[in-house]
Design a protein around this motif. Structure first.
Motif, PDB file in Angstrom:
ATOM      1  N   PHE A  57       0.786  -1.247   0.000  1.00 56.30           N
ATOM      2  CA  PHE A  57       0.000   0.000   0.000  1.00 56.30           C
ATOM      3  C   PHE A  57       0.814   1.293   0.000  1.00 56.30           C
ATOM      4  O   PHE A  57       0.245   2.375  -0.146  1.00 56.30           O
ATOM      5  CB  PHE A  57      -0.950   0.022   1.207  1.00 56.30           C
ATOM      6  N   ARG A  58       2.123   1.250   0.182  1.00 60.45           N
ATOM      7  CA  ARG A  58       2.889   2.493   0.216  1.00 60.45           C
ATOM      8  C   ARG A  58       2.792   3.226  -1.121  1.00 60.45           C
ATOM      9  O   ARG A  58       2.660   2.598  -2.176  1.00 60.45           O
ATOM     10  CB  ARG A  58       4.356   2.223   0.576  1.00 60.45           C
ATOM     11  N   GLY A  59       2.880   4.561  -1.082  1.00 63.81           N
ATOM     12  CA  GLY A  59       2.658   5.365  -2.279  1.00 63.81           C
ATOM     13  C   GLY A  59       3.926   5.748  -3.004  1.00 63.81           C
ATOM     14  O   GLY A  59       4.984   5.128  -2.861  1.00 63.81           O
ATOM     15  N   ASN A  60       3.801   6.794  -3.842  1.00 67.44           N
ATOM     16  CA  ASN A  60       4.905   7.380  -4.597  1.00 67.44           C
ATOM     17  C   ASN A  60       5.569   6.357  -5.524  1.00 67.44           C
ATOM     18  O   ASN A  60       4.883   5.666  -6.269  1.00 67.44           O
ATOM     19  CB  ASN A  60       5.914   8.014  -3.640  1.00 67.44           C
ATOM     20  N   ALA A  61       6.890   6.223  -5.459  1.00 66.81           N
ATOM     21  CA  ALA A  61       7.600   5.355  -6.401  1.00 66.81           C
ATOM     22  C   ALA A  61       7.127   3.910  -6.290  1.00 66.81           C
ATOM     23  O   ALA A  61       6.981   3.208  -7.306  1.00 66.81           O
ATOM     24  CB  ALA A  61       9.106   5.434  -6.147  1.00 66.81           C
TER      25      ALA A  61
ATOM     26  N   ILE B 121       5.448   1.287  -9.188  1.00 69.32           N
ATOM     27  CA  ILE B 121       5.942  -0.068  -9.493  1.00 69.32           C
ATOM     28  C   ILE B 121       4.813  -1.085  -9.333  1.00 69.32           C
ATOM     29  O   ILE B 121       4.626  -1.971 -10.165  1.00 69.32           O
ATOM     30  CB  ILE B 121       7.131  -0.425  -8.570  1.00 69.32           C
ATOM     31  N   ARG B 122       4.063  -0.946  -8.242  1.00 67.51           N
ATOM     32  CA  ARG B 122       2.954  -1.872  -7.967  1.00 67.51           C
ATOM     33  C   ARG B 122       1.922  -1.827  -9.106  1.00 67.51           C
ATOM     34  O   ARG B 122       1.407  -2.852  -9.541  1.00 67.51           O
ATOM     35  CB  ARG B 122       2.321  -1.513  -6.628  1.00 67.51           C
ATOM     36  N   ARG B 123       1.642  -0.618  -9.591  1.00 64.82           N
ATOM     37  CA  ARG B 123       0.682  -0.448 -10.690  1.00 64.82           C
ATOM     38  C   ARG B 123       1.158  -1.200 -11.937  1.00 64.82           C
ATOM     39  O   ARG B 123       0.381  -1.907 -12.585  1.00 64.82           O
ATOM     40  CB  ARG B 123       0.505   1.040 -10.996  1.00 64.82           C
TER      41      ARG B 123
END
Length: 812
Positions: free
Chosen positions: A322-326, A330-332
């Protein structure tokens, strides 16, 4: 003396060896000494049993040469030289010779070092690994795991990351897709392999064999991994040393070498992952991980190291979901390309380097573009406390693997989450498991209408539907209608439990469970009866435990995984040792009594199972395979009944003494004068009687005479019981010598194993009943008193208080 090579003995011996080193260093250091000696002892014994062993044990380089040094003033330096010869003969320099056995700071000076190392060598000399087979259920492998787990526990957070708990390793090995059909030329890779335990668990899942590759940054841990591979019969494993991110060893020109499978437990949120990074090898084409968080650096390295149809399972902190930004970017990309097959949320506090919750991310490149969902499991609640850590039970492992591999949807546990739901703007590629699986228990809501007007809400009873499905007429027996939507208990609360136990349906349910266990054991008895030196214990227990789980799969109310856990717990506690005894010694020898080990120097003392004789002639025996109680129950039931009768008579005689003293030795009692410090023994009574026989009170003389006769009767009863018990013990001991193979098999298989499993499963049935009783009692008590009734009682009490005050002249 050679210690019987069974798991519990081996564990205790190895842990005693650690005791010899405690104090001079912490666990992260003394593990190197213990595991080095374990390695040298194992390869020495292996070479004796198998002249074709891959490890060459040269003259002057064996464990036997160490034994010859006991008491030698230069033992430390000479052990180093022995290990050096063994290392040189096998190309294991800087692998098995890292621990310095002549280090005075850690091992003491002069006599202290001499004694400490002599004791250490003696402990290992008592173990015999010649019968240990790396290709079967390797007892040595279990011991290595045992030591690694304890070392990791004692090493603390900063130094406990060299070991992935075996239970978690088994989950990764089973969900990554390796199995009986895996080819020997398939490859498995762990870029942060630690001591190699995870790779070895994966290899265990491939019966045909699999080619192992690994890399480890820490020098001492890399050496452990090399030794671990040899100890488990994987001498050909390619384990490289170095930093995987900055200096990957498995490359092909400017590209990373690719593998069929990968597993890993990288260091969580590693901050300096990019220090010294020059060549990215195309690993970060989906996005560059944050400078101070390396979780995705390791994940992307693994993804790049997979073949086009490769599969991987990686342990990572929950933050990667769930962490955002970079990391969100990558997750997307990972999700858009279909690389993430599944996510398994694990319980907190499983790992030795951290207590934070972790998850398993399962990657699969095969048909990735066609993937339409991510299979998620919330396994965070399935564990058992083990010291200061949590641990997955056998049932937790089996359930995770079954559910994941078969993609089974279970309410509040698992589901296939469509990609359209994950990509929906409200979720925005967030993979946090609670967004998709609500694993919380339903809230136990109070019913205001029931509090006001009485009755138990039917919705609370409907929630117990599993019980009513299993016992169709039970609800009607326990409850009657009150008004629409509410019911009343038809019997008093304190009679609920007995009513359930006495019901015909419960008896049938319990009998069905017994029959399932009986049929299961009967089906496998021939296999168990055929136990011999060629048995592979891990295959045996896998076969019979999986069948037990399948047989209970469709039993209403009972959780088949709870039944499975009962068998697996008994296997780990008892059956595993029993099987090894039979494999190593045969049925007859394994069942023979042996004298207990009494060794004050080594602090060894066993509790006897049977004692024969008395005084100096008393002999103490251990029965490792067949407890004496089983022999007595089958062959000496009448004699045991007689002993029980005599013991009861002795207890009754003792009570008669106590009751007589309590009645007559009180203040002003007839025996008060005979008391001494609140007591009156037979000797005191006899002495007092001599003193007053001529001139004392007749009542006291008579009372003393009666008390002495009661003491004599008690002594005679105790003597009779003791003699009968001694005769029974002697007969039992003699019977062991007469037992045939068939009789031993009956005692072990039927009277010990089958009876115990049957009892454990019956306990599961009973616990279900007690849970129902507790809930019914809770609901009954909750709504027993209405608000109206309580108000009336309050008014009544207030009126009473007012009358009392009025009587006292107080106006209210």
């Amino acid at each position: 003396m050679v210690v019987a090579l069974k798991k519990s003995d081996l564990y205790s011996s190895l842990w005693r060896s650690c005791d010899e080193l405690r104090g001079g260093m912490d666990a992260s250091q003394y593990k190197d000494y213990i595991l080095t000696l374990l390695f040298v002892k194992y390869v020495t014994d292996k070479a004796k049993a198998d002249r074709t062993a891959l490890i060459d044990v040269p003259a002057g380089g064996s464990f036997d040469d160490m034994v010859a040094l006991k008491g030698d003033k230069e033992i430390g330096d000479k052990i180093n030289k022995i290990i050096g010869k063994l290392a040189e003969a096998n190309g294991l320099e800087k692998v098995i010779d890292l621990a310095d056995f002549n280090d005075e700071e850690k091992l003491g000076k002069g006599k202290e070092m001499q004694d400490r190392l002599s004791k250490l060598v003696t402990i290992f000399a008592d173990l015999d690994f010649r019968g240990s087979r790396a290709e079967g259920d390797d007892l040595l492998g279990d011991a290595y795991e045992y030591l690694m787990r304890h070392f990791a526990t004692e090493s603390g957070k900063s130094k406990g990351q060299f070991y992935t708990p075996a239970e978690v390793s088994r989950v990764l090995a089973k969900v990554v897709g390796i199995g009986p059909s895996t080819r020997q030329d398939n490859t498995v890779y762990d870029p942060t392999c630690g001591s190699g335990s995870l790779l070895l668990k994966v290899a265990d899942e491939a019966p045909r064999g699999i080619t192992i590759y690994g890399q480890e940054k820490d020098n001492a841990t890399w050496a452990l991994a090399k030794m671990n591979m040899i100890l488990h019969g994987n001498e050909d494993a390619d384990i490289q040393k170095g930093d995987t991110i900055t200096s990957p060893h498995f490359t092909a020109g400017s590209q990373l070498r690719t593998f069929d499978f990968a597993v890993a437990n990288p260091p969580f949120s590693f901050k300096s992952w990019s220090n010294g990074l020059e060549n990215e090898y195309g690993r970060f084409e989906l996005g560059r991980p944050p400078v101070k968080n390396g979780d995705y650096a390791f994940l992307l390295h693994i993804l790049k190291s997979l073949k086009s149809n490769g599969k991987a399972a990686v342990i990572l902190p929950h933050g990667v979901l769930f962490r955002g930004n970079a990391e969100a970017n990558i997750r997307r990309e990972l999700l858009r390309r279909g690389y993430i097959k599944g996510i398994i949320g694990l319980p907190v506090n499983l790992f030795y380097g951290t207590s934070i919750p972790a998850c398993i991310v399962v990657l699969d490149k095969e048909n990735a573009q066609a993937r339409t969902g991510v299979f998620m499991i919330d396994a965070s609640k399935g564990f058992i406390k083990d010291g200061n850590k949590n641990r997955l039970r056998s049932q937790d492992i089996h359930k995770i693997v079954d559910v994941f591999n078969r993609q089974i949807d279970i309410e509040r546990y698992s589901r296939m989450v469509p990609l359209r739901e994950i990509t929906d703007p409200k979720n925005d590629y967030n993979l946090n498991i609670p967004r998709y699986i609500d694993s919380s228990e339903p809230e136990d809501l109070q019913d205001l209408h029931a509090h006001l007007h009485g009755g138990i809400p039917n919705r609370d009873l409907d929630a117990l539907g599993g019980y009513w499905d299993a016992f169709p007429s039970l609800r009607a027996m326990l409850f009657t209608a009150n008004r629409p939507g509410y019911s009343d208990l038809a019997i008093p609360l304190d009679q609920v439990q007995q009513a359930i136990l006495d019901s015909e349906e419960f008896r049938k349910f319990a009998e069905q469970a017994r029959s399932l266990v009986d049929d299961w054991f009967a089906a496998h008895r021939p296999i168990l009866q055929a136990l011999d030196a060629d048995t592979v214990p891990k295959d045996l227990i896998a076969r019979i435990s999986d069948d037990l789980l399948i047989r209970f799969k469709h039993t209403p109310l009972l959780d088949e995984y709870n039944v499975y856990e009962q068998l697996m717990t008994y296997w780990h506690d008892v059956m595993h040792d029993d099987v090894f005894l039979i494999m190593n010694e045969g049925w007859l020898d394994a069942a023979k009594p042996r004298k207990t080990i009494e060794d004050k120097e080594r602090k060894l003392s066993e509790d006897p199972d049977l004692e024969v004789g008395s005084g100096r002639k008393k002999t103490k025996y251990k029965m490792d395979l067949i407890p004496p109680a089983l022999v007595v129950a089958r062959y000496f039931a009448d004699e045991q009944a007689e002993v029980n009768t005599l013991n009861a008579a002795a207890e009754e005689a003792g009570r008669a003494v106590e009751e007589y003293i309590e009645e007559h030795a009180v203040d002003d009692g007839v025996l008060a004068e005979a008391m001494d410090d609140g007591k009156i023994s037979k000797a005191l009574a006899t002495t007092r009687l001599k003193e007053i026989k001529r001139y004392g009170e007749a009542d006291e003389i008579k009372a003393l005479q009666h008390l002495i006769s009661l003491y004599s009767a008690e002594a005679a009863a105790k003597k009779a019981a003791k003699e009968a018990q001694a005769d029974l013990d002697a007969a039992t001991l003699n019977k062991y010598g007469d037992l045939t193979d068939a009789e031993i098999q009956t005692l072990l298989l039927d009277d010990k194993w089958a009876a115990t499993v049957q009892s454990r499963v019956a306990g599961e049935v009973n616990s279900l009943t007690f849970a129902l009783v507790v809930r019914i009692q809770q609901l009954g008590e909750r709504y027993a008193d209405t608000v109206e009734a309580l108000s009336a009682e309050l008014e009544n009490l207030e009126a009473k208080v007012a009358r009392h005050l009025s009587d006292m002249g107080v106006e209210v």
